[in-house]
Enzyme design. Structure first.
Site, PDB file in Angstrom:
ATOM      1  N   GLU A   1      -4.909  -2.495  15.071  1.00  0.00           N
ATOM      2  CA  GLU A   1      -3.790  -1.094  14.877  1.00  0.00           C
ATOM      3  C   GLU A   1      -4.902   0.114  15.011  1.00  0.00           C
ATOM      4  O   GLU A   1      -4.520   0.724  15.530  1.00  0.00           O
ATOM      5  CB  GLU A   1      -3.073  -0.784  13.500  1.00  0.00           C
ATOM      6  CG  GLU A   1      -2.183  -1.950  13.384  1.00  0.00           C
ATOM      7  CD  GLU A   1      -1.874  -2.747  12.255  1.00  0.00           C
ATOM      8  OE1 GLU A   1      -3.266  -3.201  11.790  1.00  0.00           O
ATOM      9  OE2 GLU A   1      -1.360  -3.559  12.027  1.00  0.00           O
TER      10      GLU A   1
ATOM     11  N   GLU B   1       1.113  -1.518   0.112  1.00  0.00           N
ATOM     12  CA  GLU B   1       0.272   0.185   0.339  1.00  0.00           C
ATOM     13  C   GLU B   1       1.161   1.507   0.298  1.00  0.00           C
ATOM     14  O   GLU B   1       0.667   1.957  -0.374  1.00  0.00           O
ATOM     15  CB  GLU B   1      -0.821  -0.189   1.455  1.00  0.00           C
ATOM     16  CG  GLU B   1      -1.893  -1.266   1.231  1.00  0.00           C
ATOM     17  CD  GLU B   1      -2.647  -0.794   2.654  1.00  0.00           C
ATOM     18  OE1 GLU B   1      -3.787  -0.322   2.740  1.00  0.00           O
ATOM     19  OE2 GLU B   1      -2.279  -1.275   3.563  1.00  0.00           O
TER      20      GLU B   1
ATOM     21  N   ASP C   1      -9.716 -11.028   4.877  1.00  0.00           N
ATOM     22  CA  ASP C   1     -10.271 -12.354   5.212  1.00  0.00           C
ATOM     23  C   ASP C   1     -11.625 -12.899   6.081  1.00  0.00           C
ATOM     24  O   ASP C   1     -11.858 -11.475   6.812  1.00  0.00           O
ATOM     25  CB  ASP C   1      -9.239 -13.162   5.902  1.00  0.00           C
ATOM     26  CG  ASP C   1      -8.932 -12.804   7.114  1.00  0.00           C
ATOM     27  OD1 ASP C   1      -9.197 -12.728   8.423  1.00  0.00           O
ATOM     28  OD2 ASP C   1      -8.075 -11.897   6.730  1.00  0.00           O
TER      29      ASP C   1
HETATM   30  N1  SAH Z   1       2.420  -9.411   7.466  1.00  0.00           N
HETATM   31  C1  SAH Z   1       1.856 -10.535   6.851  1.00  0.00           C
HETATM   32  C2  SAH Z   1       0.004 -10.497   7.189  1.00  0.00           C
HETATM   33  C3  SAH Z   1       0.249 -10.337   8.283  1.00  0.00           C
HETATM   34  S1  SAH Z   1      -1.845 -10.331   8.752  1.00  0.00           S
HETATM   35  C4  SAH Z   1       1.392 -10.988   5.090  1.00  0.00           C
HETATM   36  O1  SAH Z   1       1.589  -9.953   4.925  1.00  0.00           O
HETATM   37  O2  SAH Z   1       1.409 -12.108   5.005  1.00  0.00           O
HETATM   38  C5  SAH Z   1      -2.080  -9.183   9.983  1.00  0.00           C
HETATM   39  C6  SAH Z   1      -2.445  -7.564   9.238  1.00  0.00           C
HETATM   40  O3  SAH Z   1      -3.050  -7.573   8.266  1.00  0.00           O
HETATM   41  C7  SAH Z   1      -2.952  -6.885  10.598  1.00  0.00           C
HETATM   42  O4  SAH Z   1      -1.883  -5.549  10.122  1.00  0.00           O
HETATM   43  C8  SAH Z   1      -3.994  -6.698  11.168  1.00  0.00           C
HETATM   44  O5  SAH Z   1      -4.054  -4.991  11.023  1.00  0.00           O
HETATM   45  C9  SAH Z   1      -4.316  -6.784   9.071  1.00  0.00           C
HETATM   46  N2  SAH Z   1      -5.109  -8.472  10.032  1.00  0.00           N
HETATM   47  C10 SAH Z   1      -5.608  -8.999   8.403  1.00  0.00           C
HETATM   48  N3  SAH Z   1      -6.644  -9.754   9.078  1.00  0.00           N
HETATM   49  C11 SAH Z   1      -6.688  -9.814  10.308  1.00  0.00           C
HETATM   50  C12 SAH Z   1      -7.314 -10.845  10.690  1.00  0.00           C
HETATM   51  N4  SAH Z   1      -8.143 -12.218  10.495  1.00  0.00           N
HETATM   52  N5  SAH Z   1      -7.284 -10.800  12.678  1.00  0.00           N
HETATM   53  C13 SAH Z   1      -5.892  -9.690  13.029  1.00  0.00           C
HETATM   54  N6  SAH Z   1      -5.738  -8.940  12.070  1.00  0.00           N
HETATM   55  C14 SAH Z   1      -5.838  -9.010  10.623  1.00  0.00           C
END
Ligand code: SAH
Length: 252
Positions: free
Chosen positions: A192, A7, A215
């Site tokens: 966050e 992003e 998701d």
């Molecule tokens: N950095 C990893 C994935 C991180 S997922 C990658 O790129 O594969 C976690 C991030 O996505 C956090 O910043 C959170 O804010 C957000 N997020 C997305 N789905 C989430 C979930 N099911 N539970 C908690 N945070 C989630």
């Protein structure tokens, strides 16, 4: 403030004059976007990282407004991958100083949820509706090259409501049920937003938190997460932020 490098990359590419200033191990990109002076930065994952980043934006860089974009897990029924949630309230699902304070209450603040100014939320919602409009997603539109059907996604729906944050990646249906039982209004969960909200609240600075659902926070997240982030969420974020800044410009 972005949650993911993809992003941030998209935004930096749209900034003609960005220059990096490093503070506390983070690169703050200072420059212009759509005619506004902006500072773009990666929050890193989790509430402490987000709070540190927000504090630096406010104290070192003197920003007048904080906009956060990222992805989140959908919790409420019908909040599906590819949808966007605009927060009108934020809470920490892992804050629990009971029995000294009621569960979820932020000690010292006397409340469990914080809300951005209504005008900021309304402007962000308008920006999302416009950025993800049918015209924008149609062939020839700004997001016409985002192939939603190929990713198994429908047209994005825009939701507004409570987003809950905590230092956990939620990936089990049982946890989703627990979270919803405790905070039934929660639309999405991430790591966050509520921290950004608390810092901005303390400093009296307006903010908006907008999340694309990546998701369902359950055991069967069937979307290819990295591909989704790069091909959909980062494009949505950039379109939303640029539209927000244009709307803001027009209002002044
Ligand atoms: N950095 C990893 C994935 C991180 S997922 C990658 O790129 O594969 C976690 C991030 O996505 C956090 O910043 C959170 O804010 C957000 N997020 C997305 N789905 C989430 C979930 N099911 N539970 C908690 N945070 C989630």
């Amino acid at each position: 403030m972005a949650a993911m490098p993809e992003e941030l990359q998209a935004l930096l590419a749209a900034m003609p004059d960005e220059a990096a200033v490093t503070v506390a191990g983070r690169q703050f990109w200072v420059g212009h976007l759509c005619g506004h002076e902006v500072v773009a930065v990666l929050s890193r994952i989790g509430k402490v990282a987000a709070a540190t980043t927000t504090t630096l934006l406010l104290t070192r860089f003197g920003v007048g407004e904080v906009l956060f974009t990222g992805v989140a897990g959908g919790l409420a029924e019908g909040v599906l991958p590819g949808d966007v949630v605009v927060a009108d309230a934020l809470a920490q699902h892992d804050m629990d100083a009971s029995p000294l304070f009621p569960r979820f209450e932020l000690p010292g603040l006397g409340v469990a949820t914080l809300s951005p100014p209504a005008a900021t939320t309304a402007r962000m919602r308008a920006a999302v509706e416009e950025a993800l409009s049918a015209a924008s997603l149609a062939a020839g539109g700004a997001l016409g090259d985002v192939h939603l059907a190929a990713l198994g996604l429908g047209k994005p729906r825009v939701h507004q409501g409570l987003i809950i944050s905590g230092d956990q990646f939620i990936h089990a249906a049982t946890r989703c049920r627990e979270l919803l039982a405790a905070q039934p209004a929660a639309m999405a969960v991430e790591m966050e937003g509520a921290a950004v909200a608390q810092v901005c609240h303390d400093f009296g600075v307006p903010y908006a938190i907008v999340r694309t659902v990546s998701d369902r926070a359950d055991d069967e997240a069937h979307i290819d997460f990295p591909r989704f982030v790069a091909s959909v969420a980062s494009r949505y974020s950039q379109a939303i932020i640029e539209t927000y800044l244009r709307i803001r410009e027009a209002a002044h």
